[in-house]
Design a protein around this motif. Structure first.
Motif, PDB file in Angstrom:
ATOM      1  N   THR A 123       0.959  -1.003   0.021  1.00 57.62           N
ATOM      2  CA  THR A 123      -0.102   0.183   0.055  1.00 57.62           C
ATOM      3  C   THR A 123       0.999   1.215  -0.061  1.00 57.62           C
ATOM      4  O   THR A 123       1.800   1.334   0.625  1.00 57.62           O
ATOM      5  CB  THR A 123      -0.961   0.104   1.372  1.00 57.62           C
ATOM      6  OG1 THR A 123      -1.824  -1.137   1.170  1.00 57.62           O
ATOM      7  CG2 THR A 123      -1.694   1.227   1.175  1.00 57.62           C
ATOM      8  N   VAL A 124       0.665   2.194  -0.821  1.00 61.58           N
ATOM      9  CA  VAL A 124       1.380   3.329  -0.833  1.00 61.58           C
ATOM     10  C   VAL A 124       0.494   4.553  -0.950  1.00 61.58           C
ATOM     11  O   VAL A 124      -0.808   4.406  -1.756  1.00 61.58           O
ATOM     12  CB  VAL A 124       2.150   3.426  -2.291  1.00 61.58           C
ATOM     13  CG1 VAL A 124       2.881   4.906  -2.222  1.00 61.58           C
ATOM     14  CG2 VAL A 124       2.923   2.437  -2.472  1.00 61.58           C
ATOM     15  N   LEU A 125       0.517   5.509  -0.213  1.00 65.80           N
ATOM     16  CA  LEU A 125      -0.214   6.810  -0.240  1.00 65.80           C
ATOM     17  C   LEU A 125       0.439   7.937  -0.761  1.00 65.80           C
ATOM     18  O   LEU A 125       1.775   8.137  -0.616  1.00 65.80           O
ATOM     19  CB  LEU A 125      -0.625   7.239   1.337  1.00 65.80           C
ATOM     20  CG  LEU A 125      -1.275   6.080   2.095  1.00 65.80           C
ATOM     21  CD1 LEU A 125      -1.551   6.613   3.382  1.00 65.80           C
ATOM     22  CD2 LEU A 125      -2.449   5.611   1.548  1.00 65.80           C
ATOM     23  N   ALA A 126      -0.156   8.821  -1.707  1.00 67.89           N
ATOM     24  CA  ALA A 126       0.421   9.871  -2.393  1.00 67.89           C
ATOM     25  C   ALA A 126      -0.429  11.104  -2.032  1.00 67.89           C
ATOM     26  O   ALA A 126      -1.652  11.151  -2.184  1.00 67.89           O
ATOM     27  CB  ALA A 126       0.343   9.824  -3.838  1.00 67.89           C
ATOM     28  N   THR A 127       0.150  12.166  -1.273  1.00 69.11           N
ATOM     29  CA  THR A 127      -0.558  13.389  -0.855  1.00 69.11           C
ATOM     30  C   THR A 127      -0.712  14.248  -2.115  1.00 69.11           C
ATOM     31  O   THR A 127       0.332  14.514  -2.696  1.00 69.11           O
ATOM     32  CB  THR A 127       0.042  13.952   0.294  1.00 69.11           C
ATOM     33  OG1 THR A 127       1.380  14.490  -0.004  1.00 69.11           O
ATOM     34  CG2 THR A 127       0.139  13.158   1.525  1.00 69.11           C
ATOM     35  N   THR A 128      -1.850  14.820  -2.513  1.00 68.94           N
ATOM     36  CA  THR A 128      -2.151  15.603  -3.631  1.00 68.94           C
ATOM     37  C   THR A 128      -3.152  16.703  -3.019  1.00 68.94           C
ATOM     38  O   THR A 128      -3.529  16.717  -2.029  1.00 68.94           O
ATOM     39  CB  THR A 128      -2.867  14.975  -4.837  1.00 68.94           C
ATOM     40  OG1 THR A 128      -4.108  14.669  -4.472  1.00 68.94           O
ATOM     41  CG2 THR A 128      -1.883  13.477  -5.076  1.00 68.94           C
ATOM     42  N   ARG A 129      -3.063  17.863  -4.250  1.00 68.65           N
ATOM     43  CA  ARG A 129      -4.040  18.817  -3.763  1.00 68.65           C
ATOM     44  C   ARG A 129      -5.581  18.587  -3.764  1.00 68.65           C
ATOM     45  O   ARG A 129      -6.346  19.030  -3.182  1.00 68.65           O
ATOM     46  CB  ARG A 129      -3.766  19.924  -4.839  1.00 68.65           C
ATOM     47  CG  ARG A 129      -2.514  20.643  -4.635  1.00 68.65           C
ATOM     48  CD  ARG A 129      -2.557  21.429  -5.724  1.00 68.65           C
ATOM     49  NE  ARG A 129      -1.211  22.411  -5.704  1.00 68.65           N
ATOM     50  CZ  ARG A 129      -0.741  23.644  -6.353  1.00 68.65           C
ATOM     51  NH1 ARG A 129      -1.503  23.791  -7.310  1.00 68.65           N
ATOM     52  NH2 ARG A 129       0.360  24.048  -6.184  1.00 68.65           N
ATOM     53  N   GLN A 152      -0.755  17.215   3.657  1.00 67.76           N
ATOM     54  CA  GLN A 152       0.254  17.574   2.717  1.00 67.76           C
ATOM     55  C   GLN A 152       1.460  16.719   3.215  1.00 67.76           C
ATOM     56  O   GLN A 152       2.137  16.234   2.071  1.00 67.76           O
ATOM     57  CB  GLN A 152       0.923  18.972   3.169  1.00 67.76           C
ATOM     58  CG  GLN A 152       2.138  19.595   2.672  1.00 67.76           C
ATOM     59  CD  GLN A 152       2.755  20.843   3.055  1.00 67.76           C
ATOM     60  OE1 GLN A 152       2.100  21.399   3.998  1.00 67.76           O
ATOM     61  NE2 GLN A 152       3.737  21.476   2.451  1.00 67.76           N
ATOM     62  N   PHE A 153       1.487  15.877   4.189  1.00 67.53           N
ATOM     63  CA  PHE A 153       2.722  14.909   4.885  1.00 67.53           C
ATOM     64  C   PHE A 153       1.821  13.989   4.972  1.00 67.53           C
ATOM     65  O   PHE A 153       0.839  13.645   5.692  1.00 67.53           O
ATOM     66  CB  PHE A 153       3.634  15.418   5.977  1.00 67.53           C
ATOM     67  CG  PHE A 153       4.328  16.691   5.565  1.00 67.53           C
ATOM     68  CD1 PHE A 153       5.643  16.543   5.124  1.00 67.53           C
ATOM     69  CD2 PHE A 153       3.911  18.004   5.773  1.00 67.53           C
ATOM     70  CE1 PHE A 153       6.510  17.705   4.713  1.00 67.53           C
ATOM     71  CE2 PHE A 153       4.738  19.140   5.410  1.00 67.53           C
ATOM     72  CZ  PHE A 153       6.107  18.750   4.770  1.00 67.53           C
ATOM     73  N   ALA A 154       2.556  12.773   4.944  1.00 72.89           N
ATOM     74  CA  ALA A 154       1.921  11.346   5.421  1.00 72.89           C
ATOM     75  C   ALA A 154       3.133  10.505   5.694  1.00 72.89           C
ATOM     76  O   ALA A 154       4.233  10.389   5.095  1.00 72.89           O
ATOM     77  CB  ALA A 154       1.240  10.638   4.430  1.00 72.89           C
ATOM     78  N   ALA A 155       2.989   9.414   6.767  1.00 75.87           N
ATOM     79  CA  ALA A 155       3.854   8.601   7.006  1.00 75.87           C
ATOM     80  C   ALA A 155       3.056   7.289   7.530  1.00 75.87           C
ATOM     81  O   ALA A 155       2.004   7.552   8.403  1.00 75.87           O
ATOM     82  CB  ALA A 155       4.910   9.108   7.857  1.00 75.87           C
TER      83      ALA A 155
END
Length: 230
Positions: A123-129, A152-155
């Motif tokens: 699983t991968v998360l990408a933060t976008t507008r 804006q940030f994720a971990a």
């Protein structure tokens, strides 16, 4: 616990944060499955002899020394993460790699601010507008989680638990790999970097580098204190 910043890598597991290795401008940073192994990208510091941009570099000793893997002088991976299948990175183009040397281009319609993954999950998360884009196949395909907050940030703190921080400092927590989120608290100051580790169930430890210093939460983001406080 290591936190990557524009001024290098810091060990934040002790009361006083300690710089590790050369003072590179680390735009992208991610842990591998093996102890002490990390990947990074960005720009070399004055005391680092590799060409810029760094491309993908790797350390096997917790950040003390680094080796070149690929795309030196070509890629500044502003977003970078590891998964069970390999590496996902963004340098203006989204790319995946199983070995850190050869890359596959992935066509997507978004620009990620941050890529967040875990070496024990695909699983991968990408933060976008527009919200959080989510992949469950190591970055090969993506879908927008329409109910997600704009972060804006994720971990990832574990294979399932994820944390996110919005531009206004609001902290969000997900117990299901970024499918659903709940707001837990707020960070004061402008957040510049984020890291997390597993804590009590539903309450991961969260570190954030901010404009006023390094802060830590031990209750899933409900409260924060300076990392060097008693």
């Amino acid at each position: 616990m290591l936190l990557a910043t524009h001024d290098g890598l810091y060990d934040v597991s002790k009361k006083q944060a300690v710089k590790v290795g050369p003072a590179n401008d680390l735009m992208g940073f991610s842990a591998a499955m093996d102890q002490g192994v990390f990947y990074a990208s960005g720009h070399p510091g004055q005391d680092f002899s590799l060409p810029g941009p760094l491309g993908l570099i790797k350390t096997r000793d917790g950040g003390k020394t680094w080796e070149q893997l690929s795309r030196q002088g070509e890629s500044d991976f502003h977003a970078l993460t590891t998964t069970k299948s390999g590496i996902v990175a963004f340098d203006g183009t989204l790319r995946t790699s199983t070995d850190g040397i050869t890359w596959k281009t992935i066509a997507v319609g978004f620009i990620p601010a941050v890529l967040a993954g875990n070496p024990y999950s695909d699983t991968v998360l990408a933060t976008t507008r527009e919200g959080v884009q989510r992949s469950t196949d190591g970055g090969a395909t993506w879908a927008l989680e329409k109910s997600s907050p704009i972060i804006q940030f994720a971990a990832f703190a574990s294979a399932k638990e994820a944390v996110g921080v919005a531009s206004d400092g609001n902290v969000h927590f997900s117990a299901d790999g970024g499918t659903t989120w709940k707001r837990t608290g707020k960070i004061s100051g402008v957040v510049q970097a984020l890291a997390a580790t597993e804590g009590a169930e539903g309450k991961p430890w969260i570190w954030a580098a901010t404009s006023t210093g390094l802060v830590v939460s031990t209750d899933g983001g409900a409260t924060f204190r300076p990392s060097d406080a008693d």
